[in-house]
Design a protein around this motif. Structure first.
Motif, PDB file in Angstrom:
ATOM      1  N   GLY A 114      20.523   1.938   4.227  1.00  0.00           N
ATOM      2  CA  GLY A 114      20.139   0.718   3.546  1.00  0.00           C
ATOM      3  C   GLY A 114      19.384  -0.188   4.488  1.00  0.00           C
ATOM      4  O   GLY A 114      19.365   0.030   5.703  1.00  0.00           O
ATOM      5  N   GLY A 115      18.726  -1.202   3.970  1.00  0.00           N
ATOM      6  CA  GLY A 115      17.976  -2.114   4.824  1.00  0.00           C
ATOM      7  C   GLY A 115      16.947  -2.866   4.011  1.00  0.00           C
ATOM      8  O   GLY A 115      17.104  -3.036   2.807  1.00  0.00           O
ATOM      9  N   THR A 116      15.895  -3.298   4.696  1.00  0.00           N
ATOM     10  CA  THR A 116      14.887  -4.141   4.057  1.00  0.00           C
ATOM     11  C   THR A 116      13.534  -3.439   4.037  1.00  0.00           C
ATOM     12  O   THR A 116      13.125  -2.832   5.027  1.00  0.00           O
ATOM     13  N   HIS A 117      12.871  -3.518   2.887  1.00  0.00           N
ATOM     14  CA  HIS A 117      11.549  -2.924   2.684  1.00  0.00           C
ATOM     15  C   HIS A 117      10.588  -4.053   2.341  1.00  0.00           C
ATOM     16  O   HIS A 117      10.794  -4.785   1.372  1.00  0.00           O
ATOM     17  N   LEU A 118       9.553  -4.232   3.155  1.00  0.00           N
ATOM     18  CA  LEU A 118       8.614  -5.331   2.964  1.00  0.00           C
ATOM     19  C   LEU A 118       7.190  -4.800   2.913  1.00  0.00           C
ATOM     20  O   LEU A 118       6.844  -3.863   3.634  1.00  0.00           O
ATOM     21  N   VAL A 119       6.377  -5.385   2.050  1.00  0.00           N
ATOM     22  CA  VAL A 119       4.931  -5.141   2.068  1.00  0.00           C
ATOM     23  C   VAL A 119       4.252  -6.490   2.292  1.00  0.00           C
ATOM     24  O   VAL A 119       4.472  -7.437   1.522  1.00  0.00           O
ATOM     25  N   LEU A 120       3.466  -6.596   3.357  1.00  0.00           N
ATOM     26  CA  LEU A 120       2.832  -7.849   3.748  1.00  0.00           C
ATOM     27  C   LEU A 120       1.318  -7.726   3.600  1.00  0.00           C
ATOM     28  O   LEU A 120       0.763  -6.630   3.715  1.00  0.00           O
ATOM     29  N   GLN A 121       0.677  -8.828   3.372  1.00  0.00           N
ATOM     30  CA  GLN A 121      -0.786  -8.853   3.372  1.00  0.00           C
ATOM     31  C   GLN A 121      -1.255  -9.883   4.391  1.00  0.00           C
ATOM     32  O   GLN A 121      -0.851 -11.043   4.350  1.00  0.00           O
ATOM     33  N   VAL A 122      -2.111  -9.456   5.311  1.00  0.00           N
ATOM     34  CA  VAL A 122      -2.632 -10.353   6.342  1.00  0.00           C
ATOM     35  C   VAL A 122      -3.792 -11.159   5.761  1.00  0.00           C
ATOM     36  O   VAL A 122      -4.710 -10.590   5.162  1.00  0.00           O
ATOM     37  N   LYS A 172       0.120   0.410   8.787  1.00  0.00           N
ATOM     38  CA  LYS A 172      -0.802   0.032   7.724  1.00  0.00           C
ATOM     39  C   LYS A 172      -0.311   0.619   6.398  1.00  0.00           C
ATOM     40  O   LYS A 172       0.199   1.738   6.357  1.00  0.00           O
ATOM     41  N   TYR A 173      -0.496  -0.148   5.335  1.00  0.00           N
ATOM     42  CA  TYR A 173      -0.073   0.311   4.013  1.00  0.00           C
ATOM     43  C   TYR A 173      -1.337   0.602   3.228  1.00  0.00           C
ATOM     44  O   TYR A 173      -2.164  -0.293   3.014  1.00  0.00           O
ATOM     45  N   GLY A 174      -1.496   1.859   2.833  1.00  0.00           N
ATOM     46  CA  GLY A 174      -2.773   2.295   2.277  1.00  0.00           C
ATOM     47  C   GLY A 174      -3.019   1.924   0.829  1.00  0.00           C
ATOM     48  O   GLY A 174      -4.038   2.291   0.273  1.00  0.00           O
ATOM     49  N   LEU A 175      -2.101   1.196   0.186  1.00  0.00           N
ATOM     50  CA  LEU A 175      -2.267   0.921  -1.243  1.00  0.00           C
ATOM     51  C   LEU A 175      -3.035  -0.361  -1.527  1.00  0.00           C
ATOM     52  O   LEU A 175      -3.247  -0.716  -2.670  1.00  0.00           O
ATOM     53  N   GLY A 176      -3.472  -1.095  -0.500  1.00  0.00           N
ATOM     54  CA  GLY A 176      -4.210  -2.339  -0.729  1.00  0.00           C
ATOM     55  C   GLY A 176      -4.916  -2.771   0.532  1.00  0.00           C
ATOM     56  O   GLY A 176      -4.678  -2.238   1.613  1.00  0.00           O
ATOM     57  N   ASP A 177      -5.813  -3.752   0.387  1.00  0.00           N
ATOM     58  CA  ASP A 177      -6.570  -4.225   1.543  1.00  0.00           C
ATOM     59  C   ASP A 177      -5.684  -5.049   2.471  1.00  0.00           C
ATOM     60  O   ASP A 177      -4.918  -5.904   2.031  1.00  0.00           O
ATOM     61  N   ASN A 178      -5.792  -4.780   3.768  1.00  0.00           N
ATOM     62  CA  ASN A 178      -5.159  -5.580   4.807  1.00  0.00           C
ATOM     63  C   ASN A 178      -3.644  -5.705   4.616  1.00  0.00           C
ATOM     64  O   ASN A 178      -3.066  -6.770   4.840  1.00  0.00           O
ATOM     65  N   GLN A 179      -3.010  -4.626   4.176  1.00  0.00           N
ATOM     66  CA  GLN A 179      -1.569  -4.662   3.919  1.00  0.00           C
ATOM     67  C   GLN A 179      -0.804  -3.893   4.998  1.00  0.00           C
ATOM     68  O   GLN A 179      -1.319  -2.940   5.584  1.00  0.00           O
ATOM     69  N   ILE A 180       0.426  -4.323   5.250  1.00  0.00           N
ATOM     70  CA  ILE A 180       1.291  -3.714   6.262  1.00  0.00           C
ATOM     71  C   ILE A 180       2.639  -3.402   5.623  1.00  0.00           C
ATOM     72  O   ILE A 180       3.194  -4.228   4.887  1.00  0.00           O
TER      73      ILE A 180
END
Length: 529
Positions: free
Chosen positions: A47-55, A169-177
């Motif tokens: 368990g834990g935390t899942h985050l998607v960020l956008q710069v 890097k998160y490949g599903l959107g621009d400038n996402q981590i």
């Protein structure tokens, strides 16, 4: 027992004890707690935390063009022209140069077309120039901003001691981590540390500040600010109501100038932050404070808010202290952020999801049950099909598992759900190795060779095949580890560790057990296989 065989036996027992220590360590609080303390579980199990960020890369583009605008104004001072931003929020990539004296157009053109501004497209018009940062330069700046953000976030998370976080890097959107933090029990604090830019600057205070609000500050300076000044709100004392401060736009020192920062306490026990500047920044700071001691003031601006204003009493070189009514945790977090550098731009949370421990517990239960069921079935099959030699194979398989889990305990590798699949595949590869060896021994026995000779030839003939299959699979798993992410890495780790252990147990340990039986029963005694 011969001396050589005795040495090998003791070596195997020593390895068994070492890797058992890798699994359990020094037992405390029960065997289950000892194992979970040594072997780290991944996000899908613990368990834990899942985050998607956008710069917000537009901020970095705006900061870059701001610095170029300031340099332009310095260079244009003699021409009477000024560089400004028409709309920094909508078009941060555009700089305009207004109302040049017609007699100075040549001088302005020379400055604008300097190599320092080669990344801009220039257009002349009736009132001056419009300079737009090229698309290629914007893409390059955006890529560097995201990479720098990932590295900064990684340093901050590492400082918190989170085991094997996923930050990429998160490949599903621009400038996402993508950020995944296994076992985090205070996600709010981590979110605050990640998203804070910790943008700390020290600015010169323009004489006359502060004012009750921004409108009165603007009125006091004649209705418009000079290009090199700005209005920033803040109490200036760490507490009390906000006021409007007129500051020089260019900072004296900023976040990248900090070499170190430590949370400490002042003489009254209040938390503050001691900092050290780089040598170059220290020389610059000394030069400024020495020239303005007794007459000037400087403002400490944190996150675009004036936190403290101090009169310059004496020259300061490379060490100082930041006060401002911090709590101990705020001082700890801010010093951490200053040590790990500031983010080049702010970030926006697009997705915050918590993986509950109940899902992890269910995954662990199902995975462990599958592994245990598979292992028991294999052990029973080997005993039935290979009789006495099956005991040999079963001991090698169990030692293989001990070495694999011990490796993970020593190295701190994270066990994920795909990692359990890697463990099960390792069991299969271990059985395959034993089957190869045993079948070759059976063939040699059918040719009429003695037990000792059949074992010798069986291992010699099977060794090359086992080595080839293991090396090629380890290389494939290594490529998965290098280029894979998250769970794929977890699978690759257990597979590589398991196969390396299998080479040792299937070939060396199994051979030692056969040699022990031959020495005990005689080299020509019938072999149960």
């Amino acid at each position: 027992m011969g001396k050589n065989l005795t040495t090998k036996t003791w070596a195997i027992l020593a390895i068994l004890l070492v890797f058992l220590y890798g699994i359990f360590g020094i037992p405390h609080g029960g065997w289950k707690k000892s194992i979970t303390d040594r072997i780290h579980l991944g996000l899908d199990l613990r368990g834990g935390t899942h985050l998607v960020l956008q710069v917000q890369v537009q901020e970095a583009i705006g900061s870059s063009t701001d610095r170029d605008m300031t340099a332009l104004n310095t260079a244009l001072a003699a021409t009477g022209a000024t560089a400004t931003k028409l709309d920094p929020k909508v078009h941060p990539e555009v700089i305009t140069i207004n109302e040049p004296d017609s007699s100075k157009l040549s001088a302005v053109s020379t400055i604008v077309n300097d190599n320092a501004y080669a990344s801009y497209e220039k257009q002349s018009n009736a009132s001056g120039y419009t300079m737009t940062l090229t698309q290629a330069a914007q893409r390059d700046l955006a890529d560097r901003t995201v990479e720098t953000s990932i590295e900064t976030i990684r340093q901050r998370i590492d400082s918190l001691g989170v085991s094997e976080p996923v930050i990429e890097k998160y490949g599903l959107g621009d400038n996402q981590i993508l950020v995944q933090l296994p076992g985090v029990d205070d996600p709010a604090r981590v979110e605050n540390i990640i998203q804070s830019t910790a943008k700390l600057e020290i600015h010169e205070v323009v004489s006359g500040s502060p004012y009750p609000d921004a409108a009165q500050a603007l009125t006091a300076v004649g209705g418009s600010l000079p290009p090199d000044e700005e209005i920033i709100m803040g109490s200036g004392s760490g507490a009390g109501p906000d006021q409007a401060w007129v500051l020089k736009r260019a900072s004296i020192v900023e976040g990248t100038d900090f070499r170190g920062a430590t949370a400490q306490q002042d003489e009254n026990g209040r938390p503050d932050i001691g900092f050290t500047l780089t040598t170059e920044a220290g020389d610059r700071f000394y030069k400024y404070t020495d020239a303005n001691k007794g007459t000037g003031s400087m403002a400490i601006v944190l996150e675009n808010k004036v936190r403290e204003v101090a009169t310059i009493q004496s020259a300061i070189r490379d060490q100082g202290r930041i006060t401002g009514g911090f709590s101990q945790q705020q001082a700890d977090d801010l010093s951490l952020m200053l040590r790990t550098g500031s983010l080049p731009a702010s970030i926006k949370y697009l997705e915050t999801r918590t993986v509950g421990p109940s899902l992890g517990a269910a995954s662990i239960h199902q995975g462990v049950m599958a592994a245990v069921a598979g292992l028991v079935a294999v052990l029973v099959f080997m005993l039935i099909y290979y009789k006495g030699a099956g005991i040999n194979a079963d001991l090698a398989l169990l030692l293989n598992l001990v070495i694999l889990l011990g490796f993970m305990g020593f190295t701190g590798a994270t066990l994920t759900l795909p990692g359990i699949a890697g463990v099960i595949l390792t069991i299969g590869m271990g059985v395959d190795s034993n089957v190869l060896i045993f079948e070759r021994i059976r063939e040699e026995l059918r040719l009429g060779k003695t037990s000792a000779q059949a074992i010798q030839d069986g291992f010699d003939h099977a060794w090359k095949t086992i080595f080839d299959t293991h090396v090629t699979t380890i290389v494939s798993a290594g490529i998965l580890f290098i280029f894979g992410t998250g769970p794929i890495k977890g699978f690759a780790v257990t597979l590589v560790f398991g196969l390396a252990a299998n080479l040792f147990t299937a070939v060396f340990v199994s051979r030692v057990i056969f040699d022990y039986l031959l020495e005990k029963r005689g080299r020509t005694a019938p072999l149960s296989i």
